[in-house]
Design an enzyme around this catalytic site. Structure first.
Site, mmCIF file in Angstrom:
data_model
loop_
_atom_site.group_PDB
_atom_site.id
_atom_site.type_symbol
_atom_site.label_atom_id
_atom_site.label_comp_id
_atom_site.label_asym_id
_atom_site.label_seq_id
_atom_site.Cartn_x
_atom_site.Cartn_y
_atom_site.Cartn_z
ATOM 1 C CE1 TYR A 136 20.625 21.643 -60.006
ATOM 2 C CE2 TYR A 136 21.515 19.500 -60.112
ATOM 3 C CZ TYR A 136 21.188 20.547 -59.564
ATOM 4 O OH TYR A 136 21.776 20.913 -58.102
ATOM 5 C CE LYS A 191 10.245 22.542 -48.118
ATOM 6 N NZ LYS A 191 10.486 22.774 -46.549
ATOM 7 C CG ASP A 244 12.607 21.315 -44.609
ATOM 8 O OD1 ASP A 244 12.218 20.110 -44.990
ATOM 9 O OD2 ASP A 244 12.053 21.982 -44.160
ATOM 10 C CG ASP A 286 24.124 18.475 -56.715
ATOM 11 O OD1 ASP A 286 25.040 17.795 -56.326
ATOM 12 O OD2 ASP A 286 24.211 19.370 -57.403
ATOM 13 C CG ASP A 300 28.578 17.337 -52.431
ATOM 14 O OD1 ASP A 300 28.565 16.270 -53.447
ATOM 15 O OD2 ASP A 300 28.690 18.501 -53.009
#
Ligand code: NAD
Length: 354
Positions: free
Chosen positions: A135, A186, A218, A242, A246
């Site tokens: 970001y 990851k 994942d 993020d 959620d």
């Protein structure tokens, strides 16, 4: 005590109003100062983070934010968009640690889309690094490549010091809970998260009482749905956090219930609900204000070290839910539908009763 209140856009002003009633109840009306952010900042001063807002936030001990964003701002240049104001304030205040609890209130068990036995008793704390990663990484942008074709670029980047400081926050949080920390990365594909895994493993030697595990993102996304109660504290980078936070919020039934805290190194914090500005229901008295009210509970706990007020707020929310009051997002059979304003009033009534 100085609290900067930034209502923002969409449902922001309605939900923040309910939380400010709680501050008023505790006799803190004089501690509160308002300023604009996001689309409201743009409308007022052509800046999603006006200078006066940043100054107020820098001077305050804590910040209460509603939400930012709205369809009407989507065509503005990127730097003028409401979300940019949010990224800038997080960066300016060095709010690098985002704490997002996903707590299942027993009264809302049927609001979850998962089976009750999978989510009953769920209590996860997701710690998301908030000021680094893709970001913020440079270079970024959209330009023509050497074939004359448009190309979008973002850069996933983490420095050792950034990983170390969030690791310490995560280990300390795990230490206060069940002493289990799962780091999500990851590392099999992305070098920046390979470094993440290496550094957090290194920091773990300072916290021998905490059991550290690693999981690829994942798999973590699958495990959160499959067997969420295996997790206690999860720590991860900005983009994975993020998305996973959620996802975790949905386990608990509604994003309208979930608070968050974003802290700097001295526990100064910005507190806000985990959801956005919900333009589809803005101004209709339909929003659930509980995530914002619970964000205040986190403010008292983390910034003001006032567990008594934190617990009273959480207790009042639990009681109101057990009395059957529900906003539309968490409504189920035989429950009483209330609007945003009335839900705020119910919480105040309960605070008065304890
Ligand atoms: P959203 O969280 O605003 O809404 C998603 C869905 O959840 C909508 O159906 C909405 O009505 C519902 N919802 C959200 N909060 C609710 C509440 N308190 N009570 C009842 N229902 C609620 O996400 P979105 O629709 O993807 O984004 C809308 C705007 O919010 C966009 O401009 C986005 O950029 C912005 N946004 C801001 C933040 C923030 O301020 N921290 C976070 C996410 C999105």
């Amino acid at each position: 005590m100085k609290i900067a209140v930034l209502p923002g856009d969409g449902i922001g002003p309605e939900i923040v109003k309910q939380a400010v009633k709680v501050l008023d109840f505790f006799g803190l009306s004089d501690a509160v100062d308002y300023s604009s952010i996001g689309g409201a900042g743009y409308d007022e001063l052509k800046d999603p983070l006006p200078e006066a807002t940043l100054k107020l936030a820098l001077e305050a001990d804590a910040i209460l934010l509603g939400a930012v964003g709205g369809w009407e701002y989507d065509k503005l240049p990127r730097d003028m968009r409401p979300e940019r104001g949010l990224l800038r304030i997080r960066q300016a205040l060095n709010l690098f640690a985002n704490l997002r609890p996903a707590l299942m209130f027993p009264e809302l068990i049927h609001a979850s889309s998962l089976k009750p036995e999978i989510v009953s008793g769920l209590d996860i704390m997701i710690i998301r690094e908030l000021t680094g990663d893709i970001y913020f990484g440079e270079p970024r942008g959209i330009s023509l490549n050497n074939k004359g074709e448009q190309e979008g670029v973002n850069t996933m980047r983490y420095s050792e010091s950034e990983i170390r400081r969030i690791s310490h926050v995560a280990f300390k949080a795990a230490n206060k809970r069940s002493k289990k920390l799962c780091s999500v990365d990851k590392a099999n594909v992305l070098e920046s998260t390979e470094l993440w895994r290496k550094i957090i493993t290194d920091v773990s030697s300072e916290y021998p009482e905490v059991e550290l595990s690693h999981m690829y993102v994942d798999n973590a996304a699958m495990q959160l749905i499959n067997e969420p109660k295996q997790f206690d504290v999860i720590v991860t980078g900005n983009i994975f956090g993020d998305i996973l936070s959620d996802e975790a919020s949905m386990l608990t039934g509604s994003i309208g219930m979930l608070p968050s805290a974003s802290l700097d190194e001295n526990n100064k914090g910005m507190y806000e609900p985990s959801h956005g500005s919900a333009p589809d229901i803005a101004g209709k008295d339909k929003a659930n204000p509980l995530a914002t009210i619970l964000s205040l509970s986190m403010m008292f706990k983390y910034t003001f070290s006032d567990n008594d007020k934190a617990e009273r707020i959480e207790g009042a929310v639990r009681t109101v839910l057990s009395q059957g009051y529900r906003t539309q997002d968490i409504l189920s059979e035989n429950m009483s539908l209330v609007g945003c304003e009335e839900m705020g009033d119910k919480v105040i009534e309960e605070l008065r009763n304890v």
